[in-house]
Design an enzyme around this catalytic site. Structure first.
Site, PDB file in Angstrom:
ATOM      1  N   HIS A  63       0.824  -1.216   0.000  1.00  0.00           N
ATOM      2  CA  HIS A  63       0.000   0.000   0.000  1.00  0.00           C
ATOM      3  C   HIS A  63       0.852   1.258   0.000  1.00  0.00           C
ATOM      4  CE1 HIS A  63      -4.291  -0.885   0.196  1.00  0.00           C
ATOM      5  NE2 HIS A  63      -3.975  -2.013   0.799  1.00  0.00           N
ATOM      6  N   GLU A 105      -4.779  -4.431  12.327  1.00  0.00           N
ATOM      7  CA  GLU A 105      -5.936  -4.131  11.475  1.00  0.00           C
ATOM      8  C   GLU A 105      -6.378  -5.418  10.768  1.00  0.00           C
ATOM      9  OE1 GLU A 105      -6.971  -1.251   7.641  1.00  0.00           O
ATOM     10  OE2 GLU A 105      -4.897  -1.831   8.055  1.00  0.00           O
ATOM     11  N   HIS A 106      -5.484  -6.026  10.008  1.00  0.00           N
ATOM     12  CA  HIS A 106      -5.744  -7.292   9.323  1.00  0.00           C
ATOM     13  C   HIS A 106      -4.900  -8.392   9.964  1.00  0.00           C
ATOM     14  CE1 HIS A 106      -7.519  -5.158   5.804  1.00  0.00           C
ATOM     15  NE2 HIS A 106      -6.537  -4.305   5.969  1.00  0.00           N
ATOM     16  N   HIS A 142     -35.821  16.439  41.004  1.00  0.00           N
ATOM     17  CA  HIS A 142     -35.980  15.011  40.752  1.00  0.00           C
ATOM     18  C   HIS A 142     -36.997  14.427  41.748  1.00  0.00           C
ATOM     19  CE1 HIS A 142     -32.321  15.380  38.382  1.00  0.00           C
ATOM     20  NE2 HIS A 142     -32.320  14.073  38.085  1.00  0.00           N
TER      21      HIS A 142
END
Length: 438
Positions: free
Chosen positions: A265, A333-334, A426
């Site tokens: 990449h 990641e992978h 409340h």
């Protein structure tokens, strides 16, 4: 060439082991400083800044008034892309759509928590999302497929793609084809930090979005961090990274083949072969020159930079347990589990965004359309984030409904705790004051 980086894990001290965990995006301070003026210019100048940065950074012939891709450009793209490529895009989108349709949560569920009291969740699409599609080191119609399909399945009404233009001012034709088949027609010619800023602030052409998703360079990651208070930056997806885990049942040449997938990449990618088998490690290193001989020059340059540098190479461990430990510490990641029995290893690995099992499931198949999303958290964020999914494009609202018959019991306990915590309003809202109105 330099030798492939080889790390004998048993011989590394804690500092050496920690160094293997680092990614190229670990220190973004330099990028963030340089991205600040880009972001500010887009905020104040709008389209003019996008055009200027498109010319300066992308060397692209872009013009004011032509930053949005026209319908005619998308039509023409189908004539520029080979039919086989279009068929592959369609095949991938079909699988990705099937997977994400199964992943889609039901619109609303309610469960009776106690008699007459109901609680649940309702899911509605985020109103507007920008999809970032990188281009700097290649064209990525696959990223268009992975980001656009789950967004369309989720029902996001305003979707737009931002992607860097080519020197002639065009957008990659296959990306346009993938966008249309997936169901997105709004596409802007802008990349890098300036695209993130345009999505956050909007320009004369680009409509602002509530969220931006998609992987990108350190410039994109830096801009997302700078603008996190303006736009939801989505999951942290930076430069590609992978671990190829191999036991002693596979050939080292196969491990080397898959090691190159994410390494090609770019030089900022990370890729390690992790194995306790010295045979596998030696066979892998020996096989790399043969694999490089089949690749294009650019991809050889990128992958060699990774595998001979600080963010890649071969890690030899002392045992399977040490391999598991390294993978979990790295949180890739992978992850490929290369083994004839990959399921034997699966239970030992908990920290990986994507786990691909066995010798017939390389990252390539997952990246291009197995079905699960290939936009994944990087830089160890797999420890707390999962892959991009339909749920990234919807927001969850809690739903509650208490009937008149169930109210007294809930009011009693709420009144007690409100008084203990010192919140008078409340307390009064569930007191006799309310009874008078009911």
């Amino acid at each position: 060439m330099s030798a492939v980086s080889f790390h004998d894990l048993a011989k590394l001290d804690s500092d050496g082991r920690a160094a293997l965990m680092r990614r190229s995006e670990a220190d973004l301070s330099g990028f963030m400083e340089k991205a600040k003026p880009i972001v500010e210019a887009v905020r104040t100048e709008g389209d003019a800044a996008l055009v200027r940065f498109g010319r300066d950074f992308d060397k692209a012939n872009v013009e004011i008034g032509k930053l949005k891709v026209t319908e005619a450009e998308i039509d023409a793209a189908f004539g520029l892309v080979d039919k086989e490529v279009i068929a592959a895009i369609q095949f991938g989108i079909d699988n990705i759509r099937r997977f994400h349709e199964e992943q889609k949560p039901e619109a609303m569920w309610l469960k009776e928590i106690r008699p007459g009291a109901f609680a649940g969740d309702r899911f509605t699409p985020i109103r507007s999302v920008a999809l970032y599609i990188p281009r700097g080191k290649g064209a990525f119609p696959s990223v268009t497929m992975m980001t656009a399909v789950p967004a369309v399945v989720a029902g996001v009404p305003e979707l737009a793609i931002l992607t860097p233009p080519a020197p002639d001012g065009s957008v990659d034709a296959a990306t346009l084809v993938a966008a249309r088949i997936a169901g997105v027609e709004t596409i802007y010619k802008a990349g890098g930090a300036q695209a993130v800023a345009a999505a956050a602030y909007g320009t004369e052409t680009v409509r602002p979005a509530l969220k931006i998703v998609g992987p990108g360079s350190p410039w994109v990651v830096a801009a997302k961090r700078l603008l996190a208070g303006v736009i939801d930056p989505g999951l942290p997806a930076g430069p590609s990274e992978a671990i190829i885990f191999a036991d002693d049942t596979v050939k080292g040449g196969l491990a080397a083949l898959d090691l190159l997938i994410e390494a090609e990449h770019g030089p900022d990618s990370s890729a390690y072969l992790v194995t306790h088998s010295r045979r596998v490690s030696e066979e892998a290193i020996a096989a790399l020159p043969e694999h490089w001989a089949r690749m294009t020059e650019q991809r050889v340059t990128f992958s060699k930079a990774v595998l001979t540098g600080s963010y890649g190479g071969v890690v030899l461990t002392s045992s399977l347990e040490d391999s598991y430990r390294f993978v979990n510490d790295y949180a890739p990641e992978h992850l490929e589990i290369l083994s004839t029995d990959p399921f034997a290893h699966l239970s030992h690995i908990t920290e990986a965004a994507e786990i691909l099992m066995g010798p017939h499931t390389p990252v390539s198949i997952a990246n291009f359309g197995l079905g699960p999303n290939a936009v994944l958290p990087t830089s160890r964020w797999a420890r707390t984030y999962g892959p991009l999914s339909v749920t990234d494009f919807v927001k969850r609202s809690s739903v509650g409904y208490v009937t008149a018959s169930a109210y007294p019991a809930f009011a009693k306990h709420a009144h007690t705790l409100a008084r203990y915590e010192g919140f008078s309003s409340h307390e009064h809202a569930v007191s006799d004051v309310r009874k008078a109105y009911l």
